[in-house]
Every structure is written in structure tokens, then in C-alpha cells.
Design a protein around this motif. Structure first.
Motif, PDB file in Angstrom:
ATOM      1  N   GLN A  38     -43.858 -53.383 -19.567  1.00  0.00           N
ATOM      2  CA  GLN A  38     -43.384 -52.077 -19.116  1.00  0.00           C
ATOM      3  C   GLN A  38     -42.415 -52.243 -17.938  1.00  0.00           C
ATOM      4  O   GLN A  38     -42.586 -53.127 -17.092  1.00  0.00           O
ATOM      5  CB  GLN A  38     -44.567 -51.201 -18.700  1.00  0.00           C
ATOM      6  CG  GLN A  38     -44.243 -49.739 -18.524  1.00  0.00           C
ATOM      7  CD  GLN A  38     -45.517 -48.911 -18.421  1.00  0.00           C
ATOM      8  OE1 GLN A  38     -46.133 -48.838 -17.360  1.00  0.00           O
ATOM      9  NE2 GLN A  38     -45.931 -48.295 -19.532  1.00  0.00           N
ATOM     10  N   LEU A  39     -41.403 -51.367 -17.902  1.00  0.00           N
ATOM     11  CA  LEU A  39     -40.396 -51.412 -16.841  1.00  0.00           C
ATOM     12  C   LEU A  39     -40.114 -50.000 -16.342  1.00  0.00           C
ATOM     13  O   LEU A  39     -39.802 -49.102 -17.131  1.00  0.00           O
ATOM     14  CB  LEU A  39     -39.102 -52.032 -17.375  1.00  0.00           C
ATOM     15  CG  LEU A  39     -37.906 -52.076 -16.411  1.00  0.00           C
ATOM     16  CD1 LEU A  39     -38.231 -52.929 -15.188  1.00  0.00           C
ATOM     17  CD2 LEU A  39     -36.666 -52.597 -17.127  1.00  0.00           C
ATOM     18  N   GLN A  40     -40.224 -49.813 -15.030  1.00  0.00           N
ATOM     19  CA  GLN A  40     -39.922 -48.522 -14.402  1.00  0.00           C
ATOM     20  C   GLN A  40     -38.498 -48.546 -13.856  1.00  0.00           C
ATOM     21  O   GLN A  40     -38.095 -49.502 -13.187  1.00  0.00           O
ATOM     22  CB  GLN A  40     -40.908 -48.243 -13.267  1.00  0.00           C
ATOM     23  CG  GLN A  40     -42.365 -48.187 -13.709  1.00  0.00           C
ATOM     24  CD  GLN A  40     -43.326 -47.988 -12.548  1.00  0.00           C
ATOM     25  OE1 GLN A  40     -42.912 -47.597 -11.455  1.00  0.00           O
ATOM     26  NE2 GLN A  40     -44.612 -48.249 -12.792  1.00  0.00           N
ATOM     27  N   LEU A  41     -37.731 -47.484 -14.142  1.00  0.00           N
ATOM     28  CA  LEU A  41     -36.322 -47.422 -13.729  1.00  0.00           C
ATOM     29  C   LEU A  41     -36.031 -46.098 -13.045  1.00  0.00           C
ATOM     30  O   LEU A  41     -36.626 -45.064 -13.369  1.00  0.00           O
ATOM     31  CB  LEU A  41     -35.407 -47.577 -14.940  1.00  0.00           C
ATOM     32  CG  LEU A  41     -35.510 -48.900 -15.722  1.00  0.00           C
ATOM     33  CD1 LEU A  41     -34.666 -48.822 -16.986  1.00  0.00           C
ATOM     34  CD2 LEU A  41     -35.069 -50.061 -14.849  1.00  0.00           C
ATOM     35  N   ASP A  42     -35.074 -46.140 -12.125  1.00  0.00           N
ATOM     36  CA  ASP A  42     -34.640 -44.929 -11.427  1.00  0.00           C
ATOM     37  C   ASP A  42     -33.365 -44.338 -12.019  1.00  0.00           C
ATOM     38  O   ASP A  42     -33.055 -43.168 -11.803  1.00  0.00           O
ATOM     39  CB  ASP A  42     -34.393 -45.233  -9.934  1.00  0.00           C
ATOM     40  CG  ASP A  42     -35.677 -45.594  -9.208  1.00  0.00           C
ATOM     41  OD1 ASP A  42     -36.732 -45.022  -9.555  1.00  0.00           O
ATOM     42  OD2 ASP A  42     -35.621 -46.444  -8.305  1.00  0.00           O
ATOM     43  N   SER A  43     -32.601 -45.158 -12.768  1.00  0.00           N
ATOM     44  CA  SER A  43     -31.304 -44.709 -13.277  1.00  0.00           C
ATOM     45  C   SER A  43     -31.124 -45.113 -14.739  1.00  0.00           C
ATOM     46  O   SER A  43     -31.516 -46.213 -15.153  1.00  0.00           O
ATOM     47  CB  SER A  43     -30.165 -45.307 -12.450  1.00  0.00           C
ATOM     48  OG  SER A  43     -28.905 -45.054 -13.039  1.00  0.00           O
ATOM     49  N   VAL A  44     -30.480 -44.233 -15.503  1.00  0.00           N
ATOM     50  CA  VAL A  44     -30.193 -44.534 -16.910  1.00  0.00           C
ATOM     51  C   VAL A  44     -29.098 -45.589 -17.032  1.00  0.00           C
ATOM     52  O   VAL A  44     -28.923 -46.197 -18.089  1.00  0.00           O
ATOM     53  CB  VAL A  44     -29.774 -43.259 -17.676  1.00  0.00           C
ATOM     54  CG1 VAL A  44     -30.898 -42.256 -17.692  1.00  0.00           C
ATOM     55  CG2 VAL A  44     -28.511 -42.648 -17.073  1.00  0.00           C
ATOM     56  N   SER A  45     -28.342 -45.802 -15.945  1.00  0.00           N
ATOM     57  CA  SER A  45     -27.242 -46.770 -15.966  1.00  0.00           C
ATOM     58  C   SER A  45     -27.697 -48.176 -15.588  1.00  0.00           C
ATOM     59  O   SER A  45     -26.867 -49.093 -15.526  1.00  0.00           O
ATOM     60  CB  SER A  45     -26.127 -46.313 -15.007  1.00  0.00           C
ATOM     61  OG  SER A  45     -25.623 -45.041 -15.381  1.00  0.00           O
ATOM     62  N   ASP A  46     -28.969 -48.338 -15.349  1.00  0.00           N
ATOM     63  CA  ASP A  46     -29.496 -49.652 -14.966  1.00  0.00           C
ATOM     64  C   ASP A  46     -29.291 -50.645 -16.113  1.00  0.00           C
ATOM     65  O   ASP A  46     -29.641 -50.366 -17.268  1.00  0.00           O
ATOM     66  CB  ASP A  46     -30.992 -49.529 -14.642  1.00  0.00           C
ATOM     67  CG  ASP A  46     -31.524 -50.734 -13.891  1.00  0.00           C
ATOM     68  OD1 ASP A  46     -31.293 -51.868 -14.334  1.00  0.00           O
ATOM     69  OD2 ASP A  46     -32.185 -50.521 -12.846  1.00  0.00           O
ATOM     70  N   ALA A  47     -28.697 -51.782 -15.789  1.00  0.00           N
ATOM     71  CA  ALA A  47     -28.406 -52.789 -16.816  1.00  0.00           C
ATOM     72  C   ALA A  47     -29.665 -53.329 -17.471  1.00  0.00           C
ATOM     73  O   ALA A  47     -29.615 -53.896 -18.576  1.00  0.00           O
ATOM     74  CB  ALA A  47     -27.618 -53.939 -16.194  1.00  0.00           C
ATOM     75  N   ARG A  48     -30.811 -53.139 -16.834  1.00  0.00           N
ATOM     76  CA  ARG A  48     -32.059 -53.665 -17.390  1.00  0.00           C
ATOM     77  C   ARG A  48     -32.532 -52.890 -18.614  1.00  0.00           C
ATOM     78  O   ARG A  48     -33.429 -53.353 -19.328  1.00  0.00           O
ATOM     79  CB  ARG A  48     -33.134 -53.672 -16.316  1.00  0.00           C
ATOM     80  CG  ARG A  48     -32.899 -54.738 -15.235  1.00  0.00           C
ATOM     81  CD  ARG A  48     -33.939 -54.651 -14.133  1.00  0.00           C
ATOM     82  NE  ARG A  48     -33.814 -53.388 -13.383  1.00  0.00           N
ATOM     83  CZ  ARG A  48     -34.690 -52.994 -12.458  1.00  0.00           C
ATOM     84  NH1 ARG A  48     -35.757 -53.732 -12.178  1.00  0.00           N
ATOM     85  NH2 ARG A  48     -34.506 -51.846 -11.818  1.00  0.00           N
ATOM     86  N   VAL A  49     -31.917 -51.714 -18.871  1.00  0.00           N
ATOM     87  CA  VAL A  49     -32.251 -50.999 -20.113  1.00  0.00           C
ATOM     88  C   VAL A  49     -31.916 -51.895 -21.301  1.00  0.00           C
ATOM     89  O   VAL A  49     -32.751 -52.150 -22.188  1.00  0.00           O
ATOM     90  CB  VAL A  49     -31.490 -49.663 -20.214  1.00  0.00           C
ATOM     91  CG1 VAL A  49     -31.707 -49.032 -21.591  1.00  0.00           C
ATOM     92  CG2 VAL A  49     -31.926 -48.704 -19.116  1.00  0.00           C
ATOM     93  N   GLY A  50     -30.679 -52.396 -21.335  1.00  0.00           N
ATOM     94  CA  GLY A  50     -30.274 -53.286 -22.420  1.00  0.00           C
ATOM     95  C   GLY A  50     -31.034 -54.588 -22.425  1.00  0.00           C
ATOM     96  O   GLY A  50     -31.393 -55.117 -23.490  1.00  0.00           O
TER      97      GLY A  50
END
Length: 237
Positions: free
Chosen positions: A196-208
Motif C-alpha cells: 500500500q502507498l499513501q499519496l498527497d498528489s495525483v501528479s506523484d511519479a510513484r503512481v506509475g
């Protein structure tokens, strides 16, 4: 029988009359010549206009065809992003949490250790992968994770429509569930089986990066199982 003689040229015994006759014949010939010349020029102009019209029409048709082709590329829907399936490498992604949930079928509600859950006991029927506008049942969504899907959850109060559109542009066409989720620890949470990964922004490169590593991962309990033919949750698009 006397042979037929060709008609003789019109003549007159009076020199003045004969001059008039000759002038009249000459004028008639000149008039006919001018008429033929005028008709030829008329036909020539007509052919030129036809050729010009053909070139203009053909040019316009070519321009229209080119414009249609260009528009088809410019306005065609962007193809869905693709990621490598069944080829996890064990790469470390900053912020990813790893768990040790077990897989078993149960009935009724489950009290999961993670929120949203990233594995564990689940319903015997999986959630059909896709886009949902309402929160979906945990127990069915976890079964989709078991099949190698990635579950993308977001806080509807923290993610704008534009951000949501950007996020959807990063999703593959299959083996993904997108849905809102109440009480998230961050605006966006990506969940795969036991990761699981928590993110603050949709533009975070970690999505890909997360999708490259965990989408249809061979580490899921049933990585080759289908993500359709199960059950739809509320708000399925």
C-alpha cells in the motif's frame, strides 16, 4: 446524258454589281470565320473553367480529408496506459508499506487491519474491476486484489474533478478499481495485495511506479484470475 456541272460562282455583267457581290461573299466568309473563332474561344474558355473547377474541387476535397485525418488524431481519446503484467522485480518504492495478510473466503463483514484493506479474508465473489463513483464493499474489493488488481481509493473532499481526471489518465484499462473511500489517511491510497502507498498528489511519479511493480503482480495469491464476471459495486460507470 450531259454530266452535271458544278454550280458556278455568282457573277454579274455589271462591274459595280460584281464588286458588291464579291464583297458580300467575302464578308460572309469573314463572318463565318469569326463565328468559328468565337465558338472555339468559347469552348476553350469552358474547358479552362472546368479544369480550374476540377482542381479547386480536388484541392478542397484534399484539404477536407487532411483536416479530418488531423482532427481524428488530435481529438482521438488518449489510449489507456499499459504496464508490465506478472513481472514484479521487487524494486523498493519510497513510502510503500508491506503487510502479511492471509487469503481465505468468508461470509459477512470483515474487520480489516488496514484502511482501506490491502488483503486478508474476503468474500467469495470478487468485485468487477472498473471505475466507481461510490464506495465499494471491502470484502469484494479485496478479492479483486487477490486476482492481481490495484485498488485506487481517493478522498472525494480532497481530490478535485481535474485531479481525478489526471489520476484516471494514469490507470490501465483492466485490473484496476477506482473508487472514493471515507476516512483515508491521505488524499490518495494505492493498494495491491499486501502492499500500500499513501499519496498527497495525483501528479506523484510513484503512481506509475506502483503500477509498474504491483499491477497484476505474480505475488498476488491468484495473479491469473479474471477481474470480470464477479459483482458490481454501487456507482459503477
Amino acid at each position: 446524258m450531259t454530266p452535271t456541272q458544278p454550280p458556278s460562282k455568282r457573277t454579274s455583267g455589271n462591274p459595280a454589281t460584281q464588286a458588291d457581290i464579291n464583297l458580300t461573299v467575302k464578308q460572309q466568309r469573314e463572318q463565318k470565320r469569326e463565328q468559328k473563332l468565337a465558338e472555339y474561344q468559347k469552348q476553350l474558355a469552358k474547358r479552362r473553367r472546368s479544369k480550374l473547377a476540377w482542381w479547386i474541387g480536388g484541392g478542397m476535397a484534399a484539404i477536407i480529408v487532411i483536416a479530418v485525418v488531423v482532427a481524428s488524431f488530435a481529438f482521438a481519446p488518449k489510449p489507456a496506459v499499459t504496464y508490465g503484467a506478472l513481472d514484479s522485480t521487487g524494486v523498493d518504492i519510497e513510502g510503500v508499506e508491506t503487510f502479511e495478510n492471509t487469503s481465505e473466503h468468508v461470509e459477512g463483514a470483515v474487520d480489516y487491519e488496514q484502511s482501506p484493506p490491502a488483503g486478508g479474508p474476503h468474500n467469495a465473489v470478487w468485485l468487477n474491476c472498473g471505475i466507481y463513483t461510490e464506495q465499494v464493499p471491502n470484502e469484494n474489493a479485496v478479492h479483486a486484489l487477490e486476482h492481481g488488481a490495484v485498488w485506487v481509493t481517493y478522498d472525494a473532499s480532497a481530490v478535485s474533478d481535474a485531479d481525478l481526471a489526471t489520476l484516471r489518465g494514469e490507470l490501465p484499462s483492466s485490473y484496476v478499481v477506482l473508487s472514493p473511500y471515507e476516512g483515508l489517511p491521505s488524499p490518495i491510497v494505492l493498494s495491491a495485495w499486501n502492499h500500500q502507498l499513501q499519496l498527497d498528489s495525483v501528479s506523484d511519479a510513484r503512481v506509475g511506479e506502483f503500477f509498474e511493480e504491483y499491477w497484476r503482480s505474480q505475488d498476488a495469491p491468484e495473479p491469473n484470475a479474471v477481474c470480470t464476471g464477479g459483482v458490481d459495486g454501487p456507482g459503477r460507470q
